[in-house]
Scaffold this motif. Structure first.
Motif, PDB file in Angstrom:
ATOM      1  N   VAL A   1       1.102  -0.849   0.018  1.00 41.84           N
ATOM      2  CA  VAL A   1      -0.177  -0.315  -0.507  1.00 41.84           C
ATOM      3  C   VAL A   1       0.704   1.268  -0.607  1.00 41.84           C
ATOM      4  O   VAL A   1       2.066   1.539   0.519  1.00 41.84           O
ATOM      5  CB  VAL A   1      -0.615  -0.024   1.278  1.00 41.84           C
ATOM      6  CG1 VAL A   1      -1.717   0.826   1.210  1.00 41.84           C
ATOM      7  CG2 VAL A   1      -1.536  -1.590   1.342  1.00 41.84           C
TER       8      VAL A   1
ATOM      9  N   SER B   1       1.342   5.356  -0.428  1.00 41.22           N
ATOM     10  CA  SER B   1       1.142   6.813   0.629  1.00 41.22           C
ATOM     11  C   SER B   1       1.129   7.913  -0.674  1.00 41.22           C
ATOM     12  O   SER B   1       1.710   8.583  -0.606  1.00 41.22           O
ATOM     13  CB  SER B   1       1.284   6.968   1.920  1.00 41.22           C
ATOM     14  OG  SER B   1       1.191   6.573   2.576  1.00 41.22           O
ATOM     15  N   PHE B   2       1.572   7.546  -1.786  1.00 35.39           N
ATOM     16  CA  PHE B   2       1.645   8.880  -2.855  1.00 35.39           C
ATOM     17  C   PHE B   2       0.744   9.724  -3.212  1.00 35.39           C
ATOM     18  O   PHE B   2       1.225  10.967  -3.245  1.00 35.39           O
ATOM     19  CB  PHE B   2       1.220   8.347  -4.241  1.00 35.39           C
ATOM     20  CG  PHE B   2       2.153   6.791  -4.433  1.00 35.39           C
ATOM     21  CD1 PHE B   2       3.969   7.306  -4.253  1.00 35.39           C
ATOM     22  CD2 PHE B   2       1.628   6.068  -4.909  1.00 35.39           C
ATOM     23  CE1 PHE B   2       4.564   6.529  -4.735  1.00 35.39           C
ATOM     24  CE2 PHE B   2       3.217   5.122  -5.065  1.00 35.39           C
ATOM     25  CZ  PHE B   2       3.919   5.033  -4.741  1.00 35.39           C
ATOM     26  N   GLN B   3      -0.276  10.258  -2.661  1.00 33.08           N
ATOM     27  CA  GLN B   3      -1.684  11.026  -2.566  1.00 33.08           C
ATOM     28  C   GLN B   3      -0.505  12.498  -1.456  1.00 33.08           C
ATOM     29  O   GLN B   3      -0.964  13.564  -1.204  1.00 33.08           O
ATOM     30  CB  GLN B   3      -2.908  10.637  -1.927  1.00 33.08           C
ATOM     31  CG  GLN B   3      -3.686   9.923  -3.039  1.00 33.08           C
ATOM     32  CD  GLN B   3      -5.121  10.324  -2.865  1.00 33.08           C
ATOM     33  OE1 GLN B   3      -5.391  10.295  -2.070  1.00 33.08           O
ATOM     34  NE2 GLN B   3      -5.603  10.407  -3.950  1.00 33.08           N
ATOM     35  N   LYS B   4       0.009  11.839  -0.616  1.00 28.79           N
ATOM     36  CA  LYS B   4       0.807  13.217   0.096  1.00 28.79           C
ATOM     37  C   LYS B   4       1.911  13.144  -0.291  1.00 28.79           C
ATOM     38  O   LYS B   4       2.272  14.238   0.641  1.00 28.79           O
ATOM     39  CB  LYS B   4       0.892  11.532   2.004  1.00 28.79           C
ATOM     40  CG  LYS B   4      -0.315  10.603   2.552  1.00 28.79           C
ATOM     41  CD  LYS B   4      -1.316  11.465   2.787  1.00 28.79           C
ATOM     42  CE  LYS B   4      -2.879  11.317   3.704  1.00 28.79           C
ATOM     43  NZ  LYS B   4      -2.851  10.573   3.579  1.00 28.79           N
ATOM     44  N   LEU B   5       2.280  13.097  -1.180  1.00 30.20           N
ATOM     45  CA  LEU B   5       3.645  13.310  -1.011  1.00 30.20           C
ATOM     46  C   LEU B   5       3.644  13.284  -2.649  1.00 30.20           C
ATOM     47  O   LEU B   5       4.437  13.230  -3.623  1.00 30.20           O
ATOM     48  CB  LEU B   5       4.244  12.054  -0.892  1.00 30.20           C
ATOM     49  CG  LEU B   5       4.626  11.500   0.572  1.00 30.20           C
ATOM     50  CD1 LEU B   5       5.637   9.985   0.407  1.00 30.20           C
ATOM     51  CD2 LEU B   5       5.796  12.840   1.328  1.00 30.20           C
ATOM     52  N   SER B   6       3.567  15.124  -3.399  1.00 30.71           N
ATOM     53  CA  SER B   6       3.993  15.105  -4.803  1.00 30.71           C
ATOM     54  C   SER B   6       5.669  15.266  -4.954  1.00 30.71           C
ATOM     55  O   SER B   6       5.782  15.574  -3.379  1.00 30.71           O
ATOM     56  CB  SER B   6       3.065  17.142  -4.576  1.00 30.71           C
ATOM     57  OG  SER B   6       4.159  18.224  -3.619  1.00 30.71           O
ATOM     58  N   GLY B   7       5.934  15.102  -6.488  1.00 36.49           N
ATOM     59  CA  GLY B   7       7.055  15.015  -6.191  1.00 36.49           C
ATOM     60  C   GLY B   7       7.569  13.971  -5.993  1.00 36.49           C
ATOM     61  O   GLY B   7       8.584  13.386  -6.375  1.00 36.49           O
ATOM     62  N   VAL B   8       6.712  12.632  -6.000  1.00 37.14           N
ATOM     63  CA  VAL B   8       7.348  11.403  -5.634  1.00 37.14           C
ATOM     64  C   VAL B   8       6.267  10.258  -6.781  1.00 37.14           C
ATOM     65  O   VAL B   8       5.533  10.707  -7.177  1.00 37.14           O
ATOM     66  CB  VAL B   8       7.361  11.044  -4.697  1.00 37.14           C
ATOM     67  CG1 VAL B   8       7.622   9.323  -4.873  1.00 37.14           C
ATOM     68  CG2 VAL B   8       7.564  11.844  -3.415  1.00 37.14           C
TER      69      VAL B   8
ATOM     70  N   THR C   1       4.574   2.529   2.448  1.00 31.11           N
ATOM     71  CA  THR C   1       4.511   2.288   3.716  1.00 31.11           C
ATOM     72  C   THR C   1       3.769   1.535   4.020  1.00 31.11           C
ATOM     73  O   THR C   1       4.675   0.826   4.827  1.00 31.11           O
ATOM     74  CB  THR C   1       3.435   3.463   4.079  1.00 31.11           C
ATOM     75  OG1 THR C   1       2.268   3.615   3.288  1.00 31.11           O
ATOM     76  CG2 THR C   1       4.657   5.022   3.390  1.00 31.11           C
TER      77      THR C   1
ATOM     78  N   VAL D   1      -2.943   9.550  -9.159  1.00 28.66           N
ATOM     79  CA  VAL D   1      -2.334   9.769  -8.282  1.00 28.66           C
ATOM     80  C   VAL D   1      -3.470  10.166  -7.250  1.00 28.66           C
ATOM     81  O   VAL D   1      -4.728  10.509  -6.635  1.00 28.66           O
ATOM     82  CB  VAL D   1      -1.059  10.136  -7.920  1.00 28.66           C
ATOM     83  CG1 VAL D   1      -1.039  10.327  -5.906  1.00 28.66           C
ATOM     84  CG2 VAL D   1      -0.167   8.761  -8.108  1.00 28.66           C
ATOM     85  N   GLU D   2      -3.409  11.773  -8.135  1.00 21.73           N
ATOM     86  CA  GLU D   2      -4.437  13.114  -8.305  1.00 21.73           C
ATOM     87  C   GLU D   2      -6.208  12.766  -8.044  1.00 21.73           C
ATOM     88  O   GLU D   2      -7.119  13.156  -7.131  1.00 21.73           O
ATOM     89  CB  GLU D   2      -4.508  14.593  -8.391  1.00 21.73           C
ATOM     90  CG  GLU D   2      -2.618  14.627  -7.520  1.00 21.73           C
ATOM     91  CD  GLU D   2      -2.974  15.890  -8.442  1.00 21.73           C
ATOM     92  OE1 GLU D   2      -2.939  16.320  -9.432  1.00 21.73           O
ATOM     93  OE2 GLU D   2      -1.458  16.482  -8.119  1.00 21.73           O
TER      94      GLU D   2
END
Lengths: 554, 524
Positions: free
Chosen positions: B341, B343-350, B361, B483-484
């Protein structure tokens, strides 16, 4: 009131996979709660999709389901197990949302499952921002001016209003860790962050409110039972002022910069809120305090166990999840024993005679291309906590616990930063701000200058400068540090939390030599007990932290 | 004070990518096993979010940093003690083995030397040669010219990575000389002290085992087969137990290699081995003489309390004395699928592509009576809104086009509308899929595939990385949009194949699924 004997079987929903915003804290809380329930003879049915948890062990619950956390699958578990009750507040936002959904779909009614602890109505009052604000106005608690937006058209209308209290903070409703939120300084930013926030919100809803930049952020962990007895477990103060998600803030407990009047004012307000909401169990209240007046605002309430309650538990030794679970099955605070002391009851408010510092652990070492700015959207994957007698030393311990390639505030990149970069790093929060503050003091900036850029309270800045000053005192004392003349310097450095390795590097000695000298002069740590009561009662807690004070309690 | 022997267990510190909650699970189980065996268990850790730092988990808890000095200070305080256990606290605790051992501290279980042996490439390769255990060809190099020489010798594609890294940081698959040179120039700091490893990249099944050794015998509770091929970090792969496509010959070889390695390395306690299979032959790609991410998952689905058994081995009780027959533990009937699973939604630029660097994560488990059913549950549990609705948008690199065709045919047969960009669309249309609709690229103006994603038309994105920098820039934008918008994005065709398998077995609503307890699955 004695416990409710009609509750024989209770279902607990875990928080699912570890994601940013929901980490191991719910395994900790859930595991503790399951054991507390079984202690009372209640059989526990546990559902979680995450196999890497202790709570999904057959030793922890009577019936363990590792199944997907969706309403459909949970309904099947309920149909099969027929629990008497469900505790919705143990599994983070995931558990709470699922319990609400099960109630709304009528599953709980169909199978006569009672929601235990904090009632759904109270949860809704705390989580629905409009209802929450209405309630706060009714009881005379101040909330920041804000707008609930659910459509792009409404967002556009709002952005055209004159006299908006810029900058504005955008928070999507019902998301983990404030996902998708941000601070908007311009109309364009507002449109961008606002529409993204709506997309990410399961209710397609964002709250846009006045951004209280520069105000102190303070949290209170509060508990209440069905008898309306309330206590505060502890309060915590964010080092980072308003604008940074509390999960991404460095935090100190208890608060260090509040006057007694401020402390009591916010405590009273927190208790008033938990009563008005009708919470039965634990609750976290986040408040913003104007550093220049006694004005404050209520920011948010978490009507459940949270990351902050895990931190408060560990910071005080008070097992919040355990007590919340007992309250859920009918017990009152004055009927629950404090397991840590074995002497006091759960209605005694913990007292701390030490200082606790939490620092988040961010993933930027792995994600080198990621945006390192920390804002209202949480980015940390985990955190560390440290305890000591002084703030300086607790901070130093926490820094070296993070495993980010430094044992102190000496940061490899810092000497390469230009003065302009330092200014930017002070004013725009990133994971590197603490090191930028230290570097600013190394370059001779004044407390007031650093405060103006970072809005960190001067009290914290003085402490950080103390650490930086110790660095130069050690460099200057290189010749004497391991001699009799330097014993006091060495002792002071240890009391400030300097590891042998750092002392060695600053003075050109070897770590072994520092350690040997230290031990031969009796500069060794003593271990103090975390007993929840500042040694007022005798305690059997087996929980210790080190310090370079006189007397050991281990 | 009791007269019990004292054992100090080192925890794993803060949760981070590559070192998650699983090590807290292992630490706690080690403590429980110690207490059950009559020892006094002492925990040192600094993470407030964990069960290991709960007030009644251990006999004593030191809430302290995990550095050599902080541990030695606690040990001074706890004299006399029996020893320290480092193998359950992830890399944090493992890294302390050498300095503590040098300071005269007894490390219980696998020694600091065993740990060093696995991390010292030269010694480890020598050992493998002596034992006749194969690994992909390759060497350590300290400059770009040597890297190219080695790569020419073993042939491209190559797997390149710095030695001594945690969780596959800065690992890459390079397919030609230019890429290799650019990797050596930009991606890593190379020095004689930090060599770069250049290995032949074997495109095959990746397989993982966790085993428990008492120093003589070795127990393998289970073998896990990765769903994504080698090249995707094991922490980001889906994995299935029991393996679905391994021959008996391969399994036997793995058991043999693991047993002989454990003995030769003097492993006492847990060890994790990762293999890549070429035909029936398993090649060793990594060995870690410590507990791994998969220990809790494997313990729960096999019923072997792995940490407890390992702890008892560490305390001197053999596997046989504990009632376990060495070798591979009997396979359970009900398949279990582990899925990552993110956590891409929390991290821009990844970037959300899967590769040799770990990005997830957390993880979940799906278990049921058949492999497709277990897959289905795993996909639901990791957030797929099954059965998927909406269209499937495909945009893959040229190299992947032949492979993607049968998958897309499968999705189309299930009734999913298919959109594809330029080259991919032409290829699919010419391969007998006239109904594939062409989506405009971003550079081709509106409405384009970004609009399809943002407008809610797309329910799934299948995108593989292109070597073409210009195409790839657009690829990154598309993935970020997914992702967004919360649209699942698959960057490995193996994951897509698994999804197709799950959907074709259960195309309707998933209503037919039941739930069972962990014990019931074990009972068969």
């Amino acid at each position: 009131m004695p416990k409710d004997l009609t509750i024989k079987k209770v279902m607990v929903i875990g928080s699912g996979p570890i994601v940013i915003g929901q980490a191991a804290e719910f395994d900790y809380a859930g595991t503790q709660a399951c054991r507390a329930l079984r202690e009372e003879g209640v059989s526990v049915v546990l559902v979680n999709s995450n196999p890497a948890t202790i709570m999904t062990d057959v030793e922890v619950a009577d019936r363990v389901y590792i199944e997907p956390l969706t309403p459909a699958f949970l309904a099947k578990v309920i149909e099969r197990e027929r629990p008497d009750g469900l505790v919705p507040t143990l599994g983070g936002q995931t558990g709470l949302n699922l319990a609400t959904e099960l109630a709304n779909r009528g599953v709980l009614d169909d199978y006569n499952v009672r929601l235990l602890g904090t009632p759904l109505s109270a949860i809704a009052r705390a989580e629905d921002r409009e209802r929450f604000r209405k309630l706060m106005r009714e009881i005379g608690e101040p909330v920041p001016e804000s707008f609930i937006i659910e459509t792009d058209a409404a967002l556009r209308d709002l952005s055209r209003q004159s006299g908006l209290p810029w900058p504005l903070i955008v928070r999507p409703a019902y998301t983990l860790g404030g996902s998708g939120g941000g601070i908007a300084h311009t109309v364009n930013e507002l449109m961008e962050i606002g529409s993204r926030g709506m997309r990410l919100s399961p209710r397609h809803q964002v709250m846009i409110e006045r951004c209280l930049v520069g105000w102190k952020e303070v949290e209170y962990e509060v508990m209440r039972d069905a008898n309306d007895t309330c206590i505060t477990i502890c309060n915590m103060e964010n080092l980072d002022p308003m604008g940074v998600h509390t999960g991404d803030s460095m935090v100190v407990a208890p608060s260090q910069t509040l006057s007694d009047k401020e402390y009591q004012m916010l405590r009273t307000s927190s208790i008033k809120i938990i009563r008005a909401l009708g919470i039965e169990g634990g609750c976290n209240v986040q408040l913003a305090l104007d550093p220049h007046s006694f004005a404050y605002n209520i920011i948010e309430v978490n009507p459940r166990l949270s990351r902050s309650s895990a931190l408060a538990s560990k910071a005080t030794g008070y097992p919040i999840a355990r007590v919340a679970a007992k309250i859920a099955i009918g017990l009152h605070l004055d009927e629950i024993e404090n397991k840590v002391t074995g002497k006091t009851l759960a209605c005694f408010e913990p007292a701390l005679d030490y200082c606790v510092v939490k620092i988040p652990r961010w993933p930027f070492d792995k994600f080198v291309s990621a945006d390192r700015r920390i804002t209202t959207q949480m980015k940390a994957t985990g955190e560390v906590m440290a305890l000591d007698r002084s703030f300086e030393s607790a901070l130093m311990k926490a820094v070296r616990s993070c495993e980010i390639g430094t044992l102190s505030l000496l940061y490899k990149k810092a000497s390469l930063w230009s003065d302009m970069e330092i200014e930017r790093l002070l004013s725009v929060a990133t994971d590197e701000r603490l090191f930028a503050i230290a570097e600013a003091f190394r370059r001779g900036l004044m407390i007031e200058e650093v405060h103006q850029l970072s809005f960190f309270d001067p009290w914290f800045l003085v402490k950080i400068r103390n650490i930086v000053r110790m660095e130069s005192r050690l460099r200057e004392g290189a010749v004497i540090v391991l001699t009799d003349e330097g014993t006091e310097l060495l002792r002071e450095a240890k009391q400030f939390g300097f590891p042998d390795r750092v002392i060695a590097d600053l003075t050109g000695k070897t770590e072994m030599a520092v350690r040997a000298r230290r031990k031969s002069t009796g500069i060794v740590p003593v271990y103090k007990m975390v007993d929840t009561c500042a040694a007022e009662f005798e305690s059997h807690t087996p929980y210790f932290y080190s310090c370079y004070d006189a007397e050991t309690e281990a | 004070m009791s007269d019990k022997k004292k054992v100090i267990v080192l925890g794993s510190g803060p949760i981070r990518i590559g070192q998650g909650i699983e090590f807290d699970y292992c630490t706690v189980h080690c403590v429980w096993a110690l207490r059950e065996a009559g020892y006094e268990a002492i925990v040192q850790n600094n993470n407030p979010e964990t069960v290991s730092t709960d007030f009644d988990t251990s006999d004593r808890l030191y809430f302290e940093p995990l550095t050599t000095e902080d541990v030695l200070n606690v040990l001074d305080r706890e004299e006399p003690y029996h020893g320290v256990i480092v193998q359950f606290g992830g890399q944090t605790a493992i890294n302390l083995a050498r300095p503590l051992s040098d300071a005269g501290v007894p490390i219980l279980g696998s020694s600091a030397d065993s740990i060093d042996l696995a991390e010292d490439r030269e010694r480890f390769e020598k050992l493998l040669r002596e034992l006749g255990i194969p690994k992909p060809e390759g060497r350590a190099v300290t400059n770009a010219e040597d890297a190219v020489t080695v790569a020419r010798e073993i042939g491209f594609p190559c797997l390149v990575r710095p030695s001594y890294v945690l969780g596959g940081r800065a690992m890459e698959i390079v397919s030609g000389e230019d890429e290799l040179r650019s990797y050596m120039r930009y991606a890593v700091d190379v020095s004689p002290k930090a060599p770069i490893l250049v290995d032949r990249y074997i495109v095959g099944k990746e397989v993982e085992v966790d085993c428990i050794s008492d120093g003589v015998d070795c127990l393998l509770p289970g073998i896990m087969e990765h769903i994504e091929r080698a090249g995707v970090h094991s922490g980001d792969s889906m994995a299935v137990y029991p393996p679905q496509s391994l021959s008996k010959v391969t399994k036997d070889k793995m058991v043999d290699y693991a047993t002989r390695l454990a003995r030769a390395m003097n492993v006492v306690g847990l060890m994790n081995i990762q293999f890549v299979c070429e035909g029936d032959e398993p090649y060793i790609i990594e060995v870690n003489p410590r507990s791994s991410r998969t220990v809790p998952y494997l313990s729960k689905i096999t019923g072997v309390p792995m940490v407890k058994v390992a702890t008892r081995c560490i305390l001197g009780q053999s596997l046989k004395e504990q009632g376990y027959t060495p070798g591979l533990y009997p396979e359970q009937k009900n398949p279990a699928v582990k899925a990552p699973v993110f956590s891409f939604q929390k991290l821009s630029g990844v970037d959300n592509t899967l590769g040799p660097e770990m990005k997830s994560t957390g993880e979940i488990l799906g278990q049921d009576s058949t492999y497709p059913r277990a897959l289905y549950k795993a996909l639901v549990a990791c957030g797929f809104d099954m059965p998927l609705t909406g269209a499937i948008l495909v945009t893959v690199a040229d190299a992947d086009k032949a492979e993607v065709l049968p998958l897309i045919e499968g999705f189309a047969a299930l009734g999913f509308p298919i959109y594809a960009t330029g080259g991919t669309a032409v290829f699919l249309q010419q391969s007998g899929m006239p109904n594939v609709q062409t989506a405009r690229k971003i550079s081709e103006g509106s409405p384009n595939l970004l609009d399809l994603i943002h407008g809610g038309t797309v329910g799934l994105l299948i995108n593989t990385i292109s070597k073409d920098k210009k195409i790839e820039r657009e690829g990154a934008q598309i993935r970020r949009a997914s992702v967004e918008r919360g649209v699942p994005c698959l960057t490995s065709l193996d994951t897509a194949r698994a999804l197709l398998l799950a959907l074709s077995s259960h195309p309707s609503t998933g209503e037919g699924f039941g739930v069972r307890t962990v014990d019931e699955y074990l009972a068969g």
